[in-house]
Design an enzyme around this catalytic site. Structure first.
Site, PDB file in Angstrom:
ATOM      1  CB  SER A   1      -0.957  -0.052   1.179  1.00 19.23           C
ATOM      2  OG  SER A   1      -2.026   0.792   0.923  1.00 19.23           O
TER       3      SER A   1
ATOM      4  CG  HIS B   1      -5.647  -2.490   1.202  1.00 20.96           C
ATOM      5  ND1 HIS B   1      -5.014  -2.196   0.025  1.00 20.96           N
ATOM      6  CD2 HIS B   1      -5.106  -1.673   2.136  1.00 20.96           C
ATOM      7  CE1 HIS B   1      -4.137  -1.230   0.238  1.00 20.96           C
ATOM      8  NE2 HIS B   1      -4.166  -0.908   1.512  1.00 20.96           N
TER       9      HIS B   1
HETATM   10  C1  GTR Z   1      -5.338   4.358   2.291  1.00 18.34           C
HETATM   11  C2  GTR Z   1      -4.859   5.210   1.148  1.00 18.34           C
HETATM   12  C3  GTR Z   1      -4.199   4.335   0.133  1.00 18.34           C
HETATM   13  C4  GTR Z   1      -3.229   3.372   0.760  1.00 18.34           C
HETATM   14  C5  GTR Z   1      -3.686   2.837   2.106  1.00 18.34           C
HETATM   15  C6  GTR Z   1      -2.631   2.126   2.942  1.00 18.34           C
HETATM   16  O1  GTR Z   1      -6.081   5.035   3.220  1.00 18.34           O
HETATM   17  O2  GTR Z   1      -5.982   5.850   0.610  1.00 18.34           O
HETATM   18  O3  GTR Z   1      -3.604   5.107  -0.888  1.00 18.34           O
HETATM   19  O4  GTR Z   1      -1.968   3.929   0.850  1.00 18.34           O
HETATM   20  O5  GTR Z   1      -4.209   3.812   2.903  1.00 18.34           O
HETATM   21  O6  GTR Z   1      -1.476   2.527   3.016  1.00 18.34           O
HETATM   22  O7  GTR Z   1      -3.007   1.137   3.541  1.00 18.34           O
END
Ligand code: GTR
Length: 369
Positions: free
Chosen positions: A208, A350
């Protein structure tokens, strides 16, 4: 051909006109132009590389994992006009290796709970035991040790050490993602001094925001032989033009400190950006590049992550390497790869999991040689 690929700025078109026709022209001209464009418009300009004052101190060394790994606690110390800083990191090295080993470095954005140096808490986010079993060294650093992930107008972390005052801060000054990437390069500096590590075979991985960082670090620092971007989404691997889920306006609003101030002018104006993210992937070429997505990760947008990898293929081909070998996204749990490019889609949310790591390691076993 996917329609979205036709809307992209041409990765091979030199600023002054003319199409790049060979790898030397790429390296000497177009690659340099693209690095400058990303510095100016997206990640910002890193004001310092390895500070002259930098010192590497081994704080502790012991055997862990039932004697299978040597654990080293290393501290990188530095100073700038704004004071002193330190970046501690942990390194596990296979104890029984009879020659220097390759390593995976994780840029950790989720705290020590998922990367416990004492291995009391185990997590698929950083399966150090698996890496040791597969004969890789495993290093990890915490992003907040380089620069805390809060917007404090660039007073804390490495920004506080090296940056001019806020009122003198140019629109292309580095953001926090670039600061973390700088930290990854300092860990590389330290690994280069480790006799047990083969510094020509170091893979940099991130999830991420850590994945965005891994890509920018790999672009700026060509010592990394392999870069892994897991679920990196917006301003990571995913194409910005036509992206679903998170867009530039969202990311700049939620995380105003991540990128250069100049990047804010592209909120809702992706088409005006002189770059798109396939060009960032192009800056990794011809080194090993692995991109991974997750089915439920619509905010990052798996399709945009995959298409970016399709759009970078001309650069790998310019260097005599094959493309990824597929034109459409593979089914979940079906990794695809060529000798330099790898991709998989994992079922689920995610996250960074042991399944993802097994795919990265399989790809490294075959190609990081
Ligand atoms: C989210 C963000 C993403 C990603 C994520 C993370 O809130 O919108 O771009 O970076 O965090 O790092 O888990």
């Amino acid at each position: 051909m996917n329609q979205r690929l036709k809307q992209l700025p041409n990765i091979l078109l030199n600023a002054g006109g003319g199409i790049v026709s060979n790898k030397d022209e790429w390296a000497q001209k177009r690659r340099k132009e693209l690095v400058e464009l990303f510095r100016t418009h997206v990640y910002g300009r890193t004001p310092v590389r390895r500070p002259e004052s930098m010192r590497i101190a081994v704080k502790a060394e012991d055997l862990m994992m039932d004697g299978l790994a040597v654990r080293k606690k290393i501290e990188i110390q530095y100073e700038g006009p704004g004071g002193t800083g330190k970046l501690p990191f942990v390194l596990f090295i296979p104890a029984k290796a009879d020659k220097p080993v390759p390593a995976f470095v994780l840029i950790n954005n989720r705290g020590t709970a998922v990367a416990d140096p004492d291995r009391k808490q185990l997590s698929g986010f950083w399966p150090a035991e698996l890496l040791i079993e597969r004969e890789y060294a495993a290093a990890v650093f915490q992003v907040e040790d380089v620069d805390p992930d809060v917007h404090d107008e660039f007073r804390n972390g490495v920004h506080g050490l090296f940056d001019p005052p806020l009122d003198k801060r140019p629109g292309d000054a580095w953001g926090t993602i670039a600061a973390w990437a700088w930290g990854a390069s300092r860990v590389m500096d330290a690994l280069e001094e480790e006799a047990a590590i083969d510094a020509s075979r170091i893979a940099l991985a991130g999830h991420s925001r850590g994945g965005k960082t891994a890509l920018w670090a790999g672009a700026e620092d060509e010592r990394f032989a392999m870069v892994v971007s897991n679920n990196s989404g917006c301003t990571g691997a995913a194409l910005s033009r036509g992206k679903q889920g998170e867009r530039i306006s969202h990311i700049n609003a939620s995380f105003p400190h991540w990128f250069a101030e100049n990047y804010k002018q592209y909120n809702d104006r992706e088409d005006e950006l002189p770059v798109d993210q396939h060009m960032l992937l192009g800056l990794i070429a011809p080194r090993l590049l692995y991109v991974s997505s997750a089915t439920e990760d619509s905010w990052a947008d798996p399709e945009s992550e995959f298409l970016s990898l399709i759009a970078v293929q001309p650069i790998y081909k310019l260097h005599g390497y094959d493309g990824i070998g597929a034109e459409t996204m593979p089914a979940a749990e079906t990794p695809i790869s060529s000798e330099r490019l790898g991709y998989h889609l994992r079922t689920g949310d995610h996250d960074l999991t042991e399944y993802d790591w097994r795919c990265f390691i399989d790809f490294a076993d075959a190609n990081l040689i």
